[in-house]
Scaffold this motif. Sequence first.
Motif, mmCIF file in Angstrom:
data_model
loop_
_atom_site.group_PDB
_atom_site.id
_atom_site.type_symbol
_atom_site.label_atom_id
_atom_site.label_comp_id
_atom_site.label_asym_id
_atom_site.label_seq_id
_atom_site.Cartn_x
_atom_site.Cartn_y
_atom_site.Cartn_z
ATOM 1 N N MET A 1 0.808 -1.204 0.000
ATOM 2 C CA MET A 1 0.000 0.000 0.000
ATOM 3 C C MET A 1 0.851 1.268 0.000
ATOM 4 S SD MET A 1 -2.879 -1.336 -0.191
ATOM 5 C CE MET A 1 -3.776 -2.857 0.132
ATOM 6 N N GLY A 2 2.149 1.095 0.348
ATOM 7 C CA GLY A 2 3.038 2.264 0.378
ATOM 8 C C GLY A 2 3.241 2.883 -0.986
ATOM 9 N N THR A 3 3.366 2.045 -2.027
ATOM 10 C CA THR A 3 3.561 2.562 -3.386
ATOM 11 C C THR A 3 2.349 3.362 -3.844
ATOM 12 O OG1 THR A 3 4.954 0.649 -3.916
ATOM 13 C CG2 THR A 3 4.056 1.894 -5.759
ATOM 14 N N ILE A 4 1.154 2.856 -3.537
ATOM 15 C CA ILE A 4 -0.066 3.586 -3.906
ATOM 16 C C ILE A 4 -0.120 4.916 -3.185
ATOM 17 C CG2 ILE A 4 -2.578 3.528 -3.759
ATOM 18 C CD1 ILE A 4 -2.456 0.530 -4.186
ATOM 19 N N LEU A 5 0.317 4.946 -1.896
ATOM 20 C CA LEU A 5 0.305 6.204 -1.163
ATOM 21 C C LEU A 5 1.301 7.198 -1.772
ATOM 22 C CD1 LEU A 5 -0.888 7.641 1.326
ATOM 23 C CD2 LEU A 5 1.126 6.891 2.605
ATOM 24 N N LEU A 6 2.471 6.723 -2.239
ATOM 25 C CA LEU A 6 3.441 7.624 -2.863
ATOM 26 C C LEU A 6 2.918 8.146 -4.199
ATOM 27 C CD1 LEU A 6 6.792 5.776 -2.077
ATOM 28 C CD2 LEU A 6 5.839 7.798 -0.966
ATOM 29 N N LEU A 7 2.208 7.302 -4.935
ATOM 30 C CA LEU A 7 1.585 7.777 -6.159
ATOM 31 C C LEU A 7 0.531 8.844 -5.842
ATOM 32 C CD1 LEU A 7 1.123 4.417 -8.089
ATOM 33 C CD2 LEU A 7 2.607 6.306 -8.768
ATOM 34 N N ALA A 8 -0.229 8.605 -4.745
ATOM 35 C CA ALA A 8 -1.220 9.587 -4.322
ATOM 36 C C ALA A 8 -0.538 10.889 -3.922
ATOM 37 C CB ALA A 8 -2.041 9.031 -3.161
ATOM 38 N N ALA A 9 0.611 10.800 -3.254
ATOM 39 C CA ALA A 9 1.343 12.001 -2.850
ATOM 40 C C ALA A 9 1.799 12.800 -4.067
ATOM 41 C CB ALA A 9 2.542 11.608 -1.987
ATOM 42 N N ALA A 10 2.288 12.084 -5.088
ATOM 43 C CA ALA A 10 2.716 12.775 -6.305
ATOM 44 C C ALA A 10 1.544 13.458 -6.999
ATOM 45 C CB ALA A 10 3.400 11.781 -7.242
ATOM 46 N N GLU A 11 0.379 12.784 -7.014
ATOM 47 C CA GLU A 11 -0.809 13.355 -7.640
ATOM 48 C C GLU A 11 -1.297 14.585 -6.872
ATOM 49 O OE1 GLU A 11 -3.892 13.617 -10.477
ATOM 50 O OE2 GLU A 11 -2.016 12.464 -10.453
ATOM 51 N N ILE A 12 -1.271 14.493 -5.530
ATOM 52 C CA ILE A 12 -1.698 15.637 -4.699
ATOM 53 C C ILE A 12 -0.741 16.813 -4.902
ATOM 54 C CG2 ILE A 12 -1.953 16.427 -2.305
ATOM 55 C CD1 ILE A 12 -2.920 13.592 -1.625
ATOM 56 N N LYS A 13 0.548 16.494 -4.971
ATOM 57 C CA LYS A 13 1.545 17.550 -5.176
ATOM 58 C C LYS A 13 1.350 18.222 -6.526
ATOM 59 C CE LYS A 13 6.545 18.300 -5.029
ATOM 60 N NZ LYS A 13 7.875 17.656 -4.837
ATOM 61 N N ALA A 14 1.027 17.427 -7.545
ATOM 62 C CA ALA A 14 0.829 17.998 -8.878
ATOM 63 C C ALA A 14 -0.426 18.856 -8.937
ATOM 64 C CB ALA A 14 0.749 16.875 -9.912
ATOM 65 N N GLY B 1 -7.007 3.054 -9.658
ATOM 66 C CA GLY B 1 -6.555 4.408 -9.332
ATOM 67 C C GLY B 1 -5.073 4.578 -9.555
ATOM 68 N N ALA B 2 -4.283 3.532 -9.197
ATOM 69 C CA ALA B 2 -2.830 3.615 -9.413
ATOM 70 C C ALA B 2 -2.506 3.719 -10.897
ATOM 71 C CB ALA B 2 -2.154 2.387 -8.801
ATOM 72 N N ALA B 3 -3.207 2.925 -11.719
ATOM 73 C CA ALA B 3 -2.971 2.999 -13.169
ATOM 74 C C ALA B 3 -3.352 4.381 -13.715
ATOM 75 C CB ALA B 3 -3.764 1.902 -13.868
ATOM 76 N N LYS B 4 -4.441 4.943 -13.220
ATOM 77 C CA LYS B 4 -4.867 6.271 -13.670
ATOM 78 C C LYS B 4 -3.850 7.330 -13.291
ATOM 79 C CE LYS B 4 -7.965 9.041 -15.456
ATOM 80 N NZ LYS B 4 -8.308 8.979 -16.900
ATOM 81 N N MET B 5 -3.326 7.256 -12.058
ATOM 82 C CA MET B 5 -2.333 8.245 -11.623
ATOM 83 C C MET B 5 -1.024 8.079 -12.376
ATOM 84 S SD MET B 5 -2.957 8.639 -7.496
ATOM 85 C CE MET B 5 -2.762 6.897 -7.179
ATOM 86 N N MET B 6 -0.645 6.811 -12.680
ATOM 87 C CA MET B 6 0.571 6.596 -13.463
ATOM 88 C C MET B 6 0.419 7.194 -14.860
ATOM 89 S SD MET B 6 1.501 2.694 -12.307
ATOM 90 C CE MET B 6 2.618 2.493 -13.669
ATOM 91 N N GLN B 7 -0.758 7.037 -15.434
ATOM 92 C CA GLN B 7 -0.990 7.614 -16.762
ATOM 93 C C GLN B 7 -0.874 9.141 -16.717
ATOM 94 O OE1 GLN B 7 -4.988 7.238 -18.360
ATOM 95 N NE2 GLN B 7 -4.180 6.800 -20.402
ATOM 96 N N ARG B 8 -1.418 9.780 -15.677
ATOM 97 C CA ARG B 8 -1.328 11.236 -15.549
ATOM 98 C C ARG B 8 0.111 11.675 -15.325
ATOM 99 N NH1 ARG B 8 -6.416 12.452 -11.408
ATOM 100 N NH2 ARG B 8 -8.099 11.901 -12.875
ATOM 101 N N LEU B 9 0.839 10.918 -14.486
ATOM 102 C CA LEU B 9 2.232 11.293 -14.224
ATOM 103 C C LEU B 9 3.086 11.167 -15.480
ATOM 104 C CD1 LEU B 9 2.766 9.687 -10.702
ATOM 105 C CD2 LEU B 9 2.703 12.114 -11.261
ATOM 106 N N ILE B 10 2.836 10.122 -16.242
ATOM 107 C CA ILE B 10 3.598 9.943 -17.494
ATOM 108 C C ILE B 10 3.331 11.106 -18.440
ATOM 109 C CG2 ILE B 10 3.792 8.491 -19.547
ATOM 110 C CD1 ILE B 10 3.273 6.079 -17.744
ATOM 111 N N THR B 11 2.076 11.541 -18.458
ATOM 112 C CA THR B 11 1.714 12.662 -19.333
ATOM 113 C C THR B 11 2.358 13.964 -18.865
ATOM 114 O OG1 THR B 11 -0.400 11.592 -19.817
ATOM 115 C CG2 THR B 11 -0.206 13.943 -20.330
ATOM 116 N N ARG B 12 2.404 14.151 -17.503
ATOM 117 C CA ARG B 12 2.934 15.407 -16.975
ATOM 118 C C ARG B 12 4.455 15.449 -16.970
ATOM 119 N NH1 ARG B 12 -1.103 14.700 -12.886
ATOM 120 N NH2 ARG B 12 0.523 13.867 -11.526
ATOM 121 N N GLU B 13 5.113 14.314 -16.633
ATOM 122 C CA GLU B 13 6.557 14.323 -16.442
ATOM 123 C C GLU B 13 7.294 14.264 -17.785
ATOM 124 O OE1 GLU B 13 8.186 14.733 -13.702
ATOM 125 O OE2 GLU B 13 6.426 14.763 -12.397
ATOM 126 N N PRO B 14 8.286 15.115 -17.951
ATOM 127 C CA PRO B 14 9.080 15.097 -19.188
ATOM 128 C C PRO B 14 10.128 13.989 -19.203
ATOM 129 C CG PRO B 14 9.850 16.846 -17.746
ATOM 130 C CD PRO B 14 8.638 16.275 -17.085
#
Length: 484
Positions: free
Chosen positions: A1-14, A92-105
Motif C-alpha cells: 500500500m506504500g507505493t499507492i500512497l506515494l503515487l497519491a502524494a505525487a498526484e496531490i503535489k501535482a 486508481g494507481a494505473a490512472k495516476m501513473m498515466q497522468r504522471l507519465i503525461t505530466r513528467e518530461p
Amino acid sequence: MGTILLLAAAEIKASAGGVEPVAELLDIKLRLDPFSASSLDSIDTARLKSGQYLVSNLQDGGLQAQARIRLQDRWYLLTGVFDGFQTAHIRGAAKMMQRLITREPRSFYKFIDEYSTNYDLPIRVLSSIEAGHFADKLSTMHAPNYHASYDIKGSSGRFYTYFSDIDQVVELGPVMFRQGLKLQSVMVIVVFAILLTGLAVYWLMYRFEVNLQRLERATTRIASGHLSSRVNVDSQDAFGRLGEAFNRMANQIQRLMGVQKEMIRAVSHELRTPVARMRFGVQMLEDTAEDAYTQKQLHEMDQDLQELDELVDEILTYARLEEGGPILEFKSANMLDLVDQVVEETRRRTDKVQVNWHSETVAEDEIFSDVEYRYLHRALQNLVGNACRYAQSQVHIEYSFENGLCRIDVEDDGSGIPEKDWTRVFSPFTRLDDSRTRASGGYGLGLSIVRRIIFWHGGEASVGESRWQGAKMTLAWPQTHQSQ
C-alpha cells in the motif's frame, strides 16, 4: 500500500493539495496534517525524511500508510487508511501513473525506477515477447483498465495495464493479499462460534439429562420392587456403558432375589410338613397321657410347635415384603374405620389392658387415604399387639393429619424402649430383652414387617417416648400414593 500512497502524494503535489479527488479515485481515506505537529518518534521521523513510508496495523483490521509530502514550501504528513485490498486501488494507481507519465518530461524507465524500487507494489515494463501474450486483449487493457492474473491459491495477483502513450504493457505486482479479517468479521465469527458452542453444550447437557432421568427412573422402580426394570441402552458412550453395567447389576440382583425367594419357600415347606406331623403326634399323646406332668410337657411342646409354625408365617411375610414381591393395590380408605377395626379386634383378644383410640381429625378429605388396606391393617395390628404385650394397663391410639401426611401414634404405659435402641428396633430378629420377648411370644420380626409395609406406602415408621414414659410407635405416610 506504500507505493499507492506515494503515487497519491505525487498526484496531490501535482494538483497543489487536492486531497479529495485523489481519495475518491483510490476509494480510501486520505488526510493531510502539518508534519511538525505529528507525534512520531525519532526513528519513524527519520524514515519519512529519507523518502520511505510507514505502514501499521489498525485495531479494526485495516492498514494505515503514512508518507511525507512537500506542498508550497511546507512539509505535511499524508495519512491513508486502507480497509483492505480493492480493485479500485489498482485502477486508481494505473490512472495516476498515466497522468504522471503525461505530466513528467522524464523517461518512463526513470519513473519506474523511482516509484517501484523497494516498495510493496512492484512495477515492471514487460518485454515485447511477454507483451505479445496480451496482443488480443490490448483493446480492453487501456489504463486505467487492466487484466488480472491470480495464483491458484488466490493469495497473490498480478495486474497488467496498457499505456498507449508509450505503447507499453506494465505489470503491477505481485500483490500479496492480506489473509486477516476485519474486526467486524472476527466478531461475527466469534459470535457464530459461541452460538455453535452453546448449541453443542445444550445438546450434550440435554442428552446427559435424558440419560440421567432414564437411570433415575430405572433405579426408583427397582427400589420400589420392580426388579425387572432395565435401562434402555441406545449408545456406546459413557452413559451407554453405565447403563449396561447397571443392567448387569440389576440382572444379578434379580437372580439373587429369585434364589432367595425359592430357598425361603422351600425351607418353609420343608419345615411346615414335619412340624404338622409333630403337632399331630404330640396332640395324640396328650389325649392318651394320664400323668399330669406328662400332659404338661406335651402341652408346652405343642405351644412351641405352634410358635414355630407362626414364626414360619412371619418369615414368609417379611421376606415377601423385603424382596419387593407383593403387588399392592392402593385404594382410598377411611383411616378412622381402620383404627376402630383394629381396636375392636384387639379388645376381643385381650382383657389385660385397656385399649382406647381418639382423633381430632374428622374432616372427610383428611381421614381418607390411598392405602393397601390389608397390609396397613397388618402393620397397625402388629403395633397394637406389641403395645399390649408390654403395657401395664393401657394402650392409646391417635390418628392425625397434617401437611398431606397421615399419621397414627400407638402409645403404651410400659417400661419403654431406651433411646439408644430407637434406630435398631425395626431391624429383623432384634430382641432388646430376649427373656422378656420370649415370655411375651415375640419373634423379632413384627416391627420389621411394619417398617416394610409403611415403606411400600412411601412413609416411615419411628419410635419415641409416650406420655406415660412408655413406648410410642408412629406410622406416617403420604395421603395420596404416587405410583412409580
